[in-house]
Each structure stands twice: as structure tokens, then as C-alpha cells.
Motif scaffolding. Sequence first.
Motif, mmCIF file in Angstrom:
data_model
loop_
_atom_site.group_PDB
_atom_site.id
_atom_site.type_symbol
_atom_site.label_atom_id
_atom_site.label_comp_id
_atom_site.label_asym_id
_atom_site.label_seq_id
_atom_site.Cartn_x
_atom_site.Cartn_y
_atom_site.Cartn_z
ATOM 1 N N SER A 400 0.382 -0.879 0.109
ATOM 2 C CA SER A 400 0.142 -0.190 0.067
ATOM 3 C C SER A 400 0.583 1.170 -0.210
ATOM 4 O O SER A 400 1.985 1.558 1.265
ATOM 5 C CB SER A 400 -1.343 0.119 1.296
ATOM 6 N N ILE A 401 0.379 1.925 -0.612
ATOM 7 C CA ILE A 401 1.351 3.220 -0.923
ATOM 8 C C ILE A 401 0.595 4.188 -0.633
ATOM 9 O O ILE A 401 -0.484 4.947 -0.163
ATOM 10 C CB ILE A 401 1.565 4.237 -2.485
ATOM 11 N N GLY A 402 1.681 5.052 0.886
ATOM 12 C CA GLY A 402 1.113 6.089 1.567
ATOM 13 C C GLY A 402 1.026 7.279 1.362
ATOM 14 O O GLY A 402 0.310 8.224 1.802
ATOM 15 N N GLY A 403 1.489 7.495 -0.269
ATOM 16 C CA GLY A 403 2.022 8.850 -0.065
ATOM 17 C C GLY A 403 3.471 9.469 0.222
ATOM 18 O O GLY A 403 4.751 8.377 0.435
ATOM 19 N N ARG A 404 3.925 10.978 -0.489
ATOM 20 C CA ARG A 404 5.130 11.438 -0.577
ATOM 21 C C ARG A 404 4.470 12.278 1.220
ATOM 22 O O ARG A 404 4.084 12.570 1.579
ATOM 23 C CB ARG A 404 5.670 12.861 -1.718
ATOM 24 N N VAL A 405 6.079 11.900 1.950
ATOM 25 C CA VAL A 405 6.618 12.688 3.364
ATOM 26 C C VAL A 405 6.247 14.281 3.376
ATOM 27 O O VAL A 405 6.748 14.258 2.482
ATOM 28 C CB VAL A 405 7.612 11.741 3.681
ATOM 29 N N ASP A 406 5.574 14.704 4.288
ATOM 30 C CA ASP A 406 5.284 15.724 4.487
ATOM 31 C C ASP A 406 6.160 16.558 3.699
ATOM 32 O O ASP A 406 7.726 16.374 5.134
ATOM 33 C CB ASP A 406 4.745 16.255 5.134
ATOM 34 N N GLU A 429 10.220 -0.387 10.417
ATOM 35 C CA GLU A 429 9.446 0.328 11.395
ATOM 36 C C GLU A 429 9.642 1.682 11.147
ATOM 37 O O GLU A 429 10.340 1.465 10.480
ATOM 38 C CB GLU A 429 9.605 -0.241 13.054
ATOM 39 N N ILE A 430 8.560 2.146 11.024
ATOM 40 C CA ILE A 430 8.234 3.470 10.273
ATOM 41 C C ILE A 430 8.559 4.070 11.716
ATOM 42 O O ILE A 430 7.744 3.783 12.647
ATOM 43 C CB ILE A 430 6.887 3.458 9.871
ATOM 44 N N GLY A 462 7.579 -0.852 6.988
ATOM 45 C CA GLY A 462 6.905 0.040 5.328
ATOM 46 C C GLY A 462 8.314 1.064 4.964
ATOM 47 O O GLY A 462 9.312 -0.513 5.630
ATOM 48 N N PHE A 463 8.508 1.128 3.956
ATOM 49 C CA PHE A 463 10.104 1.063 3.117
ATOM 50 C C PHE A 463 9.816 2.901 2.449
ATOM 51 O O PHE A 463 8.451 2.717 2.816
ATOM 52 C CB PHE A 463 10.549 -0.382 2.732
ATOM 53 N N LEU A 464 11.403 3.800 2.774
ATOM 54 C CA LEU A 464 11.004 4.649 1.479
ATOM 55 C C LEU A 464 12.108 5.066 0.378
ATOM 56 O O LEU A 464 12.552 3.408 0.328
ATOM 57 C CB LEU A 464 11.424 5.651 2.263
ATOM 58 N N ASP A 465 11.647 4.701 -0.689
ATOM 59 C CA ASP A 465 12.035 5.085 -1.541
ATOM 60 C C ASP A 465 12.970 6.901 -1.864
ATOM 61 O O ASP A 465 12.386 7.602 -0.519
ATOM 62 C CB ASP A 465 11.290 4.552 -3.005
ATOM 63 N N GLU A 466 13.928 6.917 -3.498
ATOM 64 C CA GLU A 466 14.441 8.341 -2.587
ATOM 65 C C GLU A 466 14.101 9.460 -2.915
ATOM 66 O O GLU A 466 14.485 10.750 -3.159
ATOM 67 C CB GLU A 466 15.572 8.163 -4.265
ATOM 68 N N ARG A 467 12.834 8.859 -3.487
ATOM 69 C CA ARG A 467 11.175 10.443 -3.800
ATOM 70 C C ARG A 467 10.696 10.464 -2.380
ATOM 71 O O ARG A 467 10.606 11.493 -1.666
ATOM 72 C CB ARG A 467 10.561 10.233 -4.605
ATOM 73 N N THR A 473 4.005 -1.734 4.579
ATOM 74 C CA THR A 473 3.607 -3.607 4.234
ATOM 75 C C THR A 473 2.894 -4.346 5.402
ATOM 76 O O THR A 473 2.999 -5.276 4.557
ATOM 77 C CB THR A 473 5.333 -4.152 3.647
ATOM 78 N N GLY A 474 2.997 -3.228 6.015
ATOM 79 C CA GLY A 474 1.860 -4.076 7.172
ATOM 80 C C GLY A 474 2.159 -3.725 8.956
ATOM 81 O O GLY A 474 2.712 -2.503 8.993
#
Length: 587
Positions: A400-406, A429-430, A462-467, A473-474
Motif C-alpha cells: 500500500s502506497i502512503g504517499g510522499r512525506v510532508d 519499522e516506520i 514499510g519502506f521509503l524510496d529516494e523520492r 507493508t504491514g
Amino acid sequence: MINKSSLSGDTIPYMLQKRAADYPHDVAYSYPAADQHYTWLMVWEEVRLLAKSFIQLGVKKGDSIVIIMPGRAEMIISMFAAACVGAIIVPLNTYSKKQELEHYLKDSRPAAIVMGAQGQHVHYPTIMQEIIVDLHKDGVDQHWFPKHIFVLEEEGKANELFQPYSDLRLLGAAVDEQSFLTACDMNVSSDPLILLYTSGTLGLPKGVLRSTASFLLAVENAGKPKKSIAMLMKISDRFTRHFSVLNLLPLYHLGGFGTLFASLKTYNIRMVMLSHFNPINALSAVEKEKCKVLIGTPYMIQQMVLSPKREEYNLKSLLGVAFTSAAVNNTILQKIMKGLNLYFFMVSYGSSEAGAVANGTCFVNRRQNIILYLLYKLLRHLNLLNGLIQYKEFEKGSYSIGGRVDKVVEVKILNPETGETLPPHEHGEIAIRSHRVMRYTSETNDRASMTADGWYRSGDLGFLDERKHLTITGRLHRTIIRGGEKISPVEIENVLLRHKDVEDAFVIGIPDELYGEQVCACIVAKQGATLSDSVLKNDLAPYLSTFKLPRYYVFLPVFPLSPTGKISVAEIKSLVLNGIGELRRNA
């Protein structure tokens, strides 16, 4: 009407008075079931009257006021009135039982209670009487129990314990305008505003005390906006004032209250609400009120789309959906997109503890709307939206995509065992740090969620990408440990959801003497399908390691939802462990 220039900016009284001055005749909040349609001026006048009543009762800054009732305009009025006098709003879950209600009252120690007569299959005056009787019988400390209890909907049935809501409104006549203004003047955005209780999945619900500032874009932006920003907000209001948004979330939930705050602070929009969520009532409200946007959890909206009566309702007014409060995966998204002809949808990530963390907007490729796109660009410039996400990103991912971090929020991914910060694309863990993160009102050291340097460990994986795009993920506490092996329920659910005969799937761990836990798959079959545990076991075998294959299967007609629109883990576990449903052991 008082002069808004004398009030502190970014406080409830300032924002309410400004809306009433700028858009007095625009409808702010609608409850179609109760035939309530309140303009900003009506809201402000009712709030002023009720706030004066609270002053007459002796409510002062820092006191708390408990509000418990199904969705009605009086609930919003009571919340805003409490905020105007500096009291802490304590909205309670309308599904609360006696033990839970007693816990909330002991924890919040309210100066007053404003309640409806009927909750969800609950009569609150009766429960309150039982609590009072128990207190007298046991001879325990009662100083936490409020002196003032007002009941809506039972006029003429008052007794020595309760007073009708109409009497509360009358009390305000004895208080002058200056006393009200003085109380409003004492408000600042850093003050505690609302006490929200978590769902209590790991025990009794815990309280999170949020300030007004925690709902703002940034602390440094508190106060009256710059001229350029104020002009942009006026332009956006000219668009949004013609929008009706159906909010499916209850107001005792962060997402539900957040929508109230957004319409008050961010954009002038008509908010339509239900007394409580029901898919048929929601479909009817969209049609009757010509709502353009839906706000709710993926499971709420999925129930609307999959309702047998869906085709009886005209939803042509609907332009988009804002998913909130629960992650949306590709399987649910495809069902919703198939059932609704949307221009756009939004995803977001946040929690009662962390506030708003990330969001993203997706315009559906098959449809274009220049006005919506310009509105998006305007809201993006105001930093209300974080960026676009292409639809193909939702299609290719199983999570599940949560969006771009504020911009004002820090997020990092931690190794759950070592606490080490992980690089992009590594699952963990986030952890979140920002001015929006609020601590629990009480927290034991063995379950501390805050680090010494201010990071909130969310328990989400979850995880973050470069953007800085965040993917969910759970949940850490949902991880199943079978014989020492850690198993992700989401991985198994994703495989099950690809099965041609599976409508929905939810995987849990259940106690086992030998292995500690066993995997149990809860299944909702597609209409007309014939499923068995042996069929599923054979079909899953090529895609999952042997130790990940479910030991048990439970077939249910529908998954129970919690009051906040999420799948109720506690209720599903109860169904499984008590043998309700068709529990089958693998051969």
C-alpha cells in the motif's frame, strides 16, 4: 459578532468567526438523516451560545468535556464551544461499553458530559446510571465523575442525575459577551485541543492529547497567513465552496475530526456526514446531496461499491475519493475503480499519535478535468498536497502506497530489533518526528513508543524510496511467529487475493502449543464460488513456502469492521477462537 482581529490566529474561535464573517450563508455541515444543514453563521451563533453556557457552569481553560453521541450537528457545536472556552474536547466512541466508558471517564476526568440518548445499540443514560450505582455501592473515590451531564433527544425525561440539552443552551443567556471574548482571547494554538483515544488493539485504549498547532502545516506558519497565501486560499475557496464532501469517518477519530479542521482552516467546503456508517445510507447521501468527493477507509468505500443495492443509486456527481485511516492495496483499489467512475483518488498515511505524515494524489489516466487539475496545482502550491503518483505505481505494487512525506515531517525506517536506520527500499519499522507527533497521556516504560530524541516508533512496517515516497507493508504486532519463523500476513493475503474465487482475505496468527502460533486465513468467497481448504492449499502451494501455508481456514460471509471503518482484528480473532464460521483443519 466579535472582532476577529482581537483573537489569536489559528485558534478555533478565530477560524470560526472568520468563516462566519467571510461566508455567513454557505452551508458548512450537513446531516441529511437529521435534516440538519448549518451555515457558518448558524454554527458560530450556536457555538457562542453553548460556550457561554460552559462558562456559566464554571468550565475553565484546561478542563475537559466529554462528548458522546451519534453524528449530529450538536456534536460539532459542543466540540467547538468547548474549544472556544479553552476546554479539552473528549469525543468518545459511540460503540463504547460500560467498562470502556468508565475507563475513559477516569482517565479524562471531565467537568461535564454532553451525550445523546442512543449510541450504537447502547442507551447511554442507562449506562451512566449503572456506573453511578456501582460507585455508591462500592464506596470508591468518585471525584473523577462529572457533576454536569446533559442528554440530547430525551427532553422531558430529565431526572436528578441528568439535564436536557435544551437547559444547557439556556444557561448561556446569563453570560455577557465580554466574558465569552475573554475566554476566547486566552486561546493559543499550542494549547491542548482534543483528547483522542486509540482503538486499544494491544489493551485498553490510550489517550493522545493533540494541540491545535498539531493540525497545522507548520508551527512557524502559525498565526495569520501572509498576503500571498491568504489570496491563494481565497481563490481556492471560490472553487471548493461549490463542493460537497461526504465524510464517512466518525468525529471521535483523528481522520474524522481532521476533516472538520480542514474545512475550518484550509478550504471552505460543505461537509456532509452520517449519524453512523452504513453503506446504503452512504450511497443515498452521495446521490441526495450530490457529493463530489468521498472521504473514508478503503473498507468503507469497498462496502459501498460491493453493496447489492449499488446500482439503485446515481453516483454521477462523484469525482474522487480520499482514502484515509487504513492502507489501500491494489486489489481493493481495482474493485473500487471498477465500481466508481472517478477522475482522481488520494492516499494518505498518519495516525492519532503522529498526525498527518504523507499523502499523494492520482489522476486517473482515462479521464481529464482541467478545473480539478488547476485546483490540485493550487492546493499543491499551498503545501496541502504533496505530489502526484502515477496509477501504474499502484498497479505494479502488492503493498500500500502512503504517499510522499510532508515537508515538515521526518520519517526514517528502523530495524525493529536493533533500532538501526535502514537505507531506501529496506523494509522496517516506520519512525516519525515532527511538531504533529503527540505523546500518550500515560505510557508504561515497557511499551514506550517515543525515543529520547523525539522519534515516534509507529509499529507500522514499510519502506521509503529516494523520492521520500512511503509504502506501508504491514503491522509489527501482526507479524506471525511460527516455530521461530517470522511470517508476514500481508504476503499471504496478497497471494490469496489473486485467487479467482477469493473476494477478500485477512490472515492472523492463532495460539499453538507446539509452534507458538499457527497461520489462519480468513476468507470471503466470491458470490457463487465454492471454496474449500484443500482447494486453497493446493492453489497456494506454488506461491508460498510450506511453513507460510495456512494451517486453518475460516470462511465468513463478510469481515466485521470496527467503528472507525477498519477490519476488526479483535472480532475476527474472537470468531475464530470461539469456533464461529467454518473452521477447517488441513489434512
